[in-house]
Design a protein around this motif. Structure first.
Motif, PDB file in Angstrom:
ATOM      1  N   VAL A  50       0.817  -1.210   0.000  1.00  0.00           N
ATOM      2  CA  VAL A  50       0.000   0.000   0.000  1.00  0.00           C
ATOM      3  C   VAL A  50       0.856   1.269   0.000  1.00  0.00           C
ATOM      4  O   VAL A  50       1.825   1.373   0.746  1.00  0.00           O
ATOM      5  N   VAL A  51       0.497   2.187  -0.905  1.00  0.00           N
ATOM      6  CA  VAL A  51       1.040   3.544  -0.904  1.00  0.00           C
ATOM      7  C   VAL A  51       0.095   4.336  -0.016  1.00  0.00           C
ATOM      8  O   VAL A  51      -1.025   4.668  -0.424  1.00  0.00           O
ATOM      9  N   ALA A  52       0.507   4.599   1.229  1.00  0.00           N
ATOM     10  CA  ALA A  52      -0.351   5.241   2.220  1.00  0.00           C
ATOM     11  C   ALA A  52       0.101   6.682   2.439  1.00  0.00           C
ATOM     12  O   ALA A  52       1.222   6.930   2.887  1.00  0.00           O
ATOM     13  N   LEU A  53      -0.783   7.626   2.116  1.00  0.00           N
ATOM     14  CA  LEU A  53      -0.497   9.052   2.225  1.00  0.00           C
ATOM     15  C   LEU A  53      -1.290   9.666   3.373  1.00  0.00           C
ATOM     16  O   LEU A  53      -2.492   9.418   3.499  1.00  0.00           O
ATOM     17  N   THR A  54      -0.608  10.474   4.171  1.00  0.00           N
ATOM     18  CA  THR A  54      -1.279  11.183   5.258  1.00  0.00           C
ATOM     19  C   THR A  54      -1.800  12.525   4.742  1.00  0.00           C
ATOM     20  O   THR A  54      -1.389  12.992   3.667  1.00  0.00           O
ATOM     21  N   ASP A  55      -2.651  13.155   5.505  1.00  0.00           N
ATOM     22  CA  ASP A  55      -3.179  14.460   5.117  1.00  0.00           C
ATOM     23  C   ASP A  55      -2.120  15.558   5.146  1.00  0.00           C
ATOM     24  O   ASP A  55      -2.278  16.582   4.483  1.00  0.00           O
ATOM     25  N   ASP A  56      -1.015  15.331   5.886  1.00  0.00           N
ATOM     26  CA  ASP A  56       0.050  16.341   5.926  1.00  0.00           C
ATOM     27  C   ASP A  56       1.201  15.985   4.973  1.00  0.00           C
ATOM     28  O   ASP A  56       2.348  16.369   5.182  1.00  0.00           O
ATOM     29  N   ASP A  57       0.867  15.243   3.888  1.00  0.00           N
ATOM     30  CA  ASP A  57       1.795  14.960   2.779  1.00  0.00           C
ATOM     31  C   ASP A  57       2.994  14.110   3.183  1.00  0.00           C
ATOM     32  O   ASP A  57       4.131  14.390   2.821  1.00  0.00           O
ATOM     33  N   ARG A  58       2.724  13.081   3.946  1.00  0.00           N
ATOM     34  CA  ARG A  58       3.750  12.114   4.320  1.00  0.00           C
ATOM     35  C   ARG A  58       3.355  10.736   3.802  1.00  0.00           C
ATOM     36  O   ARG A  58       2.178  10.461   3.584  1.00  0.00           O
ATOM     37  N   LEU A  59       4.357   9.899   3.648  1.00  0.00           N
ATOM     38  CA  LEU A  59       4.149   8.494   3.287  1.00  0.00           C
ATOM     39  C   LEU A  59       4.368   7.641   4.518  1.00  0.00           C
ATOM     40  O   LEU A  59       5.362   7.825   5.233  1.00  0.00           O
ATOM     41  N   VAL A  60       3.458   6.713   4.750  1.00  0.00           N
ATOM     42  CA  VAL A  60       3.614   5.764   5.849  1.00  0.00           C
ATOM     43  C   VAL A  60       4.428   4.594   5.303  1.00  0.00           C
ATOM     44  O   VAL A  60       3.974   3.866   4.420  1.00  0.00           O
ATOM     45  N   LEU A  61       5.640   4.433   5.820  1.00  0.00           N
ATOM     46  CA  LEU A  61       6.572   3.404   5.349  1.00  0.00           C
ATOM     47  C   LEU A  61       6.995   2.529   6.514  1.00  0.00           C
ATOM     48  O   LEU A  61       6.778   2.872   7.677  1.00  0.00           O
ATOM     49  N   VAL A  62       7.607   1.422   6.185  1.00  0.00           N
ATOM     50  CA  VAL A  62       8.163   0.544   7.210  1.00  0.00           C
ATOM     51  C   VAL A  62       9.634   0.289   6.892  1.00  0.00           C
ATOM     52  O   VAL A  62      10.017   0.144   5.734  1.00  0.00           O
ATOM     53  N   ARG A  63      10.430   0.277   7.930  1.00  0.00           N
ATOM     54  CA  ARG A  63      11.830  -0.137   7.811  1.00  0.00           C
ATOM     55  C   ARG A  63      11.877  -1.508   8.462  1.00  0.00           C
ATOM     56  O   ARG A  63      11.608  -1.649   9.640  1.00  0.00           O
ATOM     57  N   GLN A  64      12.217  -2.499   7.654  1.00  0.00           N
ATOM     58  CA  GLN A  64      12.086  -3.888   8.074  1.00  0.00           C
ATOM     59  C   GLN A  64      13.410  -4.622   7.888  1.00  0.00           C
ATOM     60  O   GLN A  64      14.094  -4.429   6.872  1.00  0.00           O
TER      61      GLN A  64
END
Length: 186
Positions: A50-64
């Motif tokens: 998923v390309v997950a975008l927040t309302d404040d123009d950020r991407l929700v990512l994971v470092r795994q």
């Protein structure tokens, strides 16, 4: 050009089968009579990210932590589509909650592609989530070591050419997702 496979399957031998992966060795014949054997095929379930975008123009990512690469890899949240999963959006919603504790206001499918069609039979489905925000606790699967990172879109775009995202397929999905919301033009 016909849609019929140009190669004839002569034999298929399962080599490994477990809950994560299956490996088989196929014997094939080309139209000119040349035989290709063994041709190894990795059978995986489909994946979703998923390309997950927040309302404040950020991407929700994971470092795994990725054992095979021996590296901490920055990626889109996602995972394996479980048996019975038929909706990539539902899978991505579950994976985003489990891996990051986030949910989103709007969801839609972007596209599906083959990760490596020469030797793998599965597809990866990419989904766009807008209005992502914290919605609860993470619930990592056993064997996952994950840190959540919410980075500005501009920072991620600036880092793409330097390998900021370690999963090559995720870079393409990110560009498609940002184009879908009008953030970039392809």
């Amino acid at each position: 050009m016909t849609d019929a496979p140009p190669w004839t399957l002569l034999q298929s031998t399962p080599l490994i089968r477990d809950r994560w992966i299956s490996l088989r060795a196929d014997s094939l014949r080309k139209p000119d009579g040349v035989e290709l054997s063994p041709w190894y095929v990795l059978e995986y379930p489909d994946w979703a990210a998923v390309v997950a975008l927040t309302d404040d123009d950020r991407l929700v990512l994971v470092r795994q932590w990725r054992h095979a690469a021996q590296a901490w890899c920055l990626e889109l949240p996602g995972g394996v589509m479980d048996p019975g999963d038929t909706d990539p959006v539902a899978t991505c919603r579950r994976e985003l909650r489990e891996e990051t504790g986030h949910d989103a206001r709007e969801w839609r499918s972007l596209y599906a592609a083959f990760p490596n069609p020469a030797i793998q039979n599965n597809r990866i489905h990419f989904v766009l989530a807008q209005g992502a925000a914290p919605a609860g606790a993470v619930a990592h699967d056993e064997g996952e070591t994950i840190r959540v990172e919410c980075l500005p879109v501009a920072e991620v775009l600036a880092g793409l050419g330097n390998g900021l995202l370690h999963q090559a397929m995720h870079a393409g999905a990110l560009l498609a997702g940002l184009a879908a919301v009008g953030r970039i033009r392809l």
